[in-house]
Motif scaffolding. Sequence first.
Motif: not given
Length: 119
Positions: A64-85, A94-100
């Motif tokens: 149930d952790a609230q995980i901070p995003s690294v996309t503000p300084f590594i924009p390409s991380a958004y795909m991996g972050e959404r995959e984890i979600v 900031g990472a939305a569900k529903g990509l995969y």
Amino acid sequence: MQKIESSLERIVTDIKSFYDPKKWHFLTVNGIDNCDGTLELQWIFSEYGVKNSIVSFFVTVSEDAQIPSVTPFIPSAYMGEREIVDLFGLFIEGAAKGLYLDEDSVTTPLRCRQGGADA
């Protein structure tokens, strides 16, 4: 591979102070379910032009952790972050569900519980 342990409170600061986009290629953010209510998250980097130079920052988090995003300084991380979600059901800022996964897919398929790997 060099593994660097961090904490949820320090991970963004640790990665930000390490990351030089001219030296390091961000590969992915990866998750591993420890099957005890915790997960290990890994942010993995490869050094440009250097064979076998891999650095992985990792933290152990509760489900149930609230995980901070690294996309503000590594924009390409958004795909991996959404995959984890999607695949682990974690919350990343900031990472939305529903990509995969489709709406009728098994939720959190890489979790030990909730229909995942060891269910």
